[in-house]
Structures are given as structure tokens and as C-alpha cells.
Design a protein around this motif. Structure first.
Motif, PDB file in Angstrom:
ATOM      1  N   LYS A 113       1.143  -1.130  -0.269  1.00  0.00           N
ATOM      2  CA  LYS A 113      -0.285  -0.386  -0.160  1.00  0.00           C
ATOM      3  C   LYS A 113       1.014   1.378  -0.122  1.00  0.00           C
ATOM      4  O   LYS A 113       0.403   2.382  -0.142  1.00  0.00           O
ATOM      5  CB  LYS A 113      -0.617  -0.159   1.289  1.00  0.00           C
ATOM      6  N   ALA A 114       2.313   1.125   0.466  1.00  0.00           N
ATOM      7  CA  ALA A 114       3.078   1.804   0.623  1.00  0.00           C
ATOM      8  C   ALA A 114       3.703   2.583  -0.998  1.00  0.00           C
ATOM      9  O   ALA A 114       4.413   3.511  -1.000  1.00  0.00           O
ATOM     10  CB  ALA A 114       3.952   2.046   1.104  1.00  0.00           C
ATOM     11  N   GLU A 115       2.709   1.844  -1.795  1.00  0.00           N
ATOM     12  CA  GLU A 115       3.370   2.402  -3.285  1.00  0.00           C
ATOM     13  C   GLU A 115       2.585   4.081  -3.674  1.00  0.00           C
ATOM     14  O   GLU A 115       1.635   4.009  -3.555  1.00  0.00           O
ATOM     15  CB  GLU A 115       2.890   1.527  -4.602  1.00  0.00           C
ATOM     16  N   TYR A 139      15.867   8.966   4.099  1.00  0.00           N
ATOM     17  CA  TYR A 139      13.909   8.439   4.160  1.00  0.00           C
ATOM     18  C   TYR A 139      13.933   6.731   3.901  1.00  0.00           C
ATOM     19  O   TYR A 139      13.011   6.432   3.858  1.00  0.00           O
ATOM     20  CB  TYR A 139      12.746   9.112   3.311  1.00  0.00           C
ATOM     21  N   LYS A 140      14.891   5.940   2.985  1.00  0.00           N
ATOM     22  CA  LYS A 140      14.753   4.616   2.553  1.00  0.00           C
ATOM     23  C   LYS A 140      13.344   4.460   1.629  1.00  0.00           C
ATOM     24  O   LYS A 140      12.733   3.638   2.004  1.00  0.00           O
ATOM     25  CB  LYS A 140      14.544   3.782   4.501  1.00  0.00           C
ATOM     26  N   VAL A 141      13.488   5.534   0.998  1.00  0.00           N
ATOM     27  CA  VAL A 141      12.671   5.160  -0.001  1.00  0.00           C
ATOM     28  C   VAL A 141      13.012   4.562  -1.409  1.00  0.00           C
ATOM     29  O   VAL A 141      14.211   4.548  -1.715  1.00  0.00           O
ATOM     30  CB  VAL A 141      11.906   6.770  -0.770  1.00  0.00           C
ATOM     31  N   LYS A 142      12.757   3.167  -2.010  1.00  0.00           N
ATOM     32  CA  LYS A 142      13.067   2.859  -3.042  1.00  0.00           C
ATOM     33  C   LYS A 142      12.290   3.645  -4.248  1.00  0.00           C
ATOM     34  O   LYS A 142      10.878   3.787  -4.285  1.00  0.00           O
ATOM     35  CB  LYS A 142      12.320   1.394  -3.210  1.00  0.00           C
ATOM     36  N   VAL A 164       8.851   3.814  -3.571  1.00  0.00           N
ATOM     37  CA  VAL A 164       7.610   2.513  -2.273  1.00  0.00           C
ATOM     38  C   VAL A 164       8.595   3.362  -0.681  1.00  0.00           C
ATOM     39  O   VAL A 164       9.500   3.063  -0.888  1.00  0.00           O
ATOM     40  CB  VAL A 164       8.507   1.065  -2.292  1.00  0.00           C
ATOM     41  N   PHE A 165       7.459   3.647   0.149  1.00  0.00           N
ATOM     42  CA  PHE A 165       7.470   4.314   1.053  1.00  0.00           C
ATOM     43  C   PHE A 165       7.983   2.508   1.973  1.00  0.00           C
ATOM     44  O   PHE A 165       7.263   1.699   2.123  1.00  0.00           O
ATOM     45  CB  PHE A 165       6.576   4.652   1.879  1.00  0.00           C
ATOM     46  N   PRO A 166       8.654   3.242   2.474  1.00  0.00           N
ATOM     47  CA  PRO A 166       8.112   2.029   4.489  1.00  0.00           C
ATOM     48  C   PRO A 166       7.393   2.533   5.061  1.00  0.00           C
ATOM     49  O   PRO A 166       6.796   0.609   5.414  1.00  0.00           O
ATOM     50  CB  PRO A 166       9.922   2.231   5.046  1.00  0.00           C
ATOM     51  N   ALA A 167       6.631   2.746   5.352  1.00  0.00           N
ATOM     52  CA  ALA A 167       5.168   2.983   5.757  1.00  0.00           C
ATOM     53  C   ALA A 167       4.235   3.452   4.431  1.00  0.00           C
ATOM     54  O   ALA A 167       4.786   4.470   4.063  1.00  0.00           O
ATOM     55  CB  ALA A 167       5.297   4.364   6.823  1.00  0.00           C
ATOM     56  N   TYR A 192       0.414   5.376  -6.702  1.00  0.00           N
ATOM     57  CA  TYR A 192       0.677   4.496  -8.032  1.00  0.00           C
ATOM     58  C   TYR A 192      -0.519   3.850  -8.787  1.00  0.00           C
ATOM     59  O   TYR A 192      -1.091   2.745  -8.179  1.00  0.00           O
ATOM     60  CB  TYR A 192       1.710   3.790  -7.730  1.00  0.00           C
ATOM     61  N   THR A 193      -0.316   3.790  -9.828  1.00  0.00           N
ATOM     62  CA  THR A 193      -1.329   2.925 -10.948  1.00  0.00           C
ATOM     63  C   THR A 193      -0.635   2.442 -12.082  1.00  0.00           C
ATOM     64  O   THR A 193      -0.312   2.807 -12.409  1.00  0.00           O
ATOM     65  CB  THR A 193      -2.945   4.065 -11.807  1.00  0.00           C
ATOM     66  N   ASP A 194       0.038   1.387 -12.045  1.00  0.00           N
ATOM     67  CA  ASP A 194      -0.418   0.392 -12.668  1.00  0.00           C
ATOM     68  C   ASP A 194      -0.909  -0.174 -13.746  1.00  0.00           C
ATOM     69  O   ASP A 194      -2.003  -0.055 -13.796  1.00  0.00           O
ATOM     70  CB  ASP A 194       0.487  -1.029 -12.622  1.00  0.00           C
TER      71      ASP A 194
END
Length: 198
Positions: A113-115, A139-142, A164-167, A192-194
Motif C-alpha cells: 500500500k506504500a507505493e 528516507y529509505k524510499v525505493k 515505495v515507502f517503508p510506511a 501509483y497506478t500500474d
């Protein structure tokens, strides 16, 4: 069905995907197997089924993976009933419906859900390569840069990232740091809508 679920789990492991695509991977082996069972040894039926499947896949408006799976399932049911295997069709429908509802209820294959999707505007004289990497790391964001386009008659760049967030929540400090880096131009962070097509 078990092999379909296992196949979906293997191929979706640590990859970007939609829940629709995951559900389709889980159901497709069962659907294809009943089609093969119905046309086994009958060349004429096999050719007709192949033509019908090709017509559905390549002559219709592209839909989501789930919609395409539903079409194939409906065709398998129609094939079974048309050949006189009404009991097999009813059983197949029951099993398919049960597993579809179960996998949907447990949100099988649903991405985190963090996407988020980040659209950030930069002046044309900025070098965007690696510009925000240190902020993402802090911020540990991919982050993956997906699209670059020019706007405002080519005087601005708009970069689109998949994050992609950690939270689930987006820290305000994260947005503030992006604003200081891009000269306080537009920043949009949304869901995010894939693309859910096969």
C-alpha cells in the motif's frame, strides 16, 4: 489450482505487479487444462477453439488481466457445455468461482500500500541524474525513474518516479526537501497506478 498459485508466487516474488495479474496467473493453468481436456483428440474442435481464443485476445479492446482471465474462463465453460460435459462445466465453475472469491478476499498478490507516484518539475538547466538519490536514501524510499518529459514549451522537465515507502504515510519533511532541491516548482505525489494489461 495449487500449481497455478505456486507459479504466481514464484514469478511475482520481488517484482512489480498488479493484483489482477497475480489472480490471472493463479487461475490460467486450470482454465487452459480444462480446454485441453475438452479438445483432446478432436482436431476440428481444437482448431475452432484456437481461432476463438485468438479472436478474443487480439480482436477485442485490451482489458485488464482479470477481464481477460474471465473471458477465457467463460469460453472454457461454453466449450465444456457445448461438448455435453455439463457436470464438468458446473464443477469447473464452482471451483473457479470459489478460488477467485477467496484469492480476492485475501488480496492475493496485491502490491504494498506504500507505493506512490511522484511527479516533480525541474528547470531545464538542472541535471536530473541522481539529483534526489540522497533524499530517497535518507528516507529509505525505493525509487525508480519511469518517465521524463518536457513541459512549458520545453523550458521545464517533468520526472515521474515510482516510489515505495517503508510506511503508508508520506513524511512532510520528505516533500520539503524535494521542494528545496527543485526550486519550489510543482511536486505531485499520488497513488501509483500500474497498467493492468497482459
Amino acid at each position: 489450482m495449487v500449481l497455478g498459485v505456486l507459479t504466481a508466487m514464484v514469478f511475482l516474488y520481488k517484482s512489480r505487479h498488479s493484483a489482477s495479474f497475480a489472480l490471472t496467473l493463479a487461475l490460467l493453468p486450470m482454465t487452459v487444462s480444462i480446454v485441453i481436456m475438452m479438445v483432446n483428440g478432436n482436431i476440428g474442435t481444437g482448431v475452432a477453439v484456437a481461432g476463438a481464443f485468438a479472436l478474443v485476445r487480439f480482436r477485442s479492446v485490451p482489458g485488464t488481466a482479470r477481464e481477460i482471465s474471465a473471458i477465457f474462463t467463460a469460453m472454457a465453460l461454453g466449450l465444456a457445455i457445448g461438448m455435453g460435459y455439463i457436470g464438468v462445466a458446473v464443477l469447473f465453475f464452482g471451483v473457479t468461482a470459489a478460488f477467485t472469491l477467496l484469492l480476492t478476499k485475501i488480496e492475493f498478490g496485491k502490491p504494498p500500500k506504500a507505493e506512490k507516484e511522484l511527479k516533480i518539475t525541474l528547470p531545464e538547466n538542472f541535471n536530473y541524474e541522481g539529483l534526489f538519490d540522497d533524499i530517497f536514501k535518507e528516507y529509505k524510499v525505493k525509487a525508480q525513474l519511469e518517465k521524463i518529459r518536457t513541459t512549458n514549451m520545453g523550458t521545464l522537465y517533468e520526472l515521474t518516479y515510482h516510489l515505495v515507502f517503508p510506511a503508508p504515510e508520506v513524511p512532510k519533511a520528505f516533500i520539503d526537501e524535494l521542494r528545496t532541491r527543485n526550486g519550489n516548482l510543482n511536486i505531485v505525489i499520488g497513488v501509483y497506478t500500474d497498467r493492468e494489461t497482459l
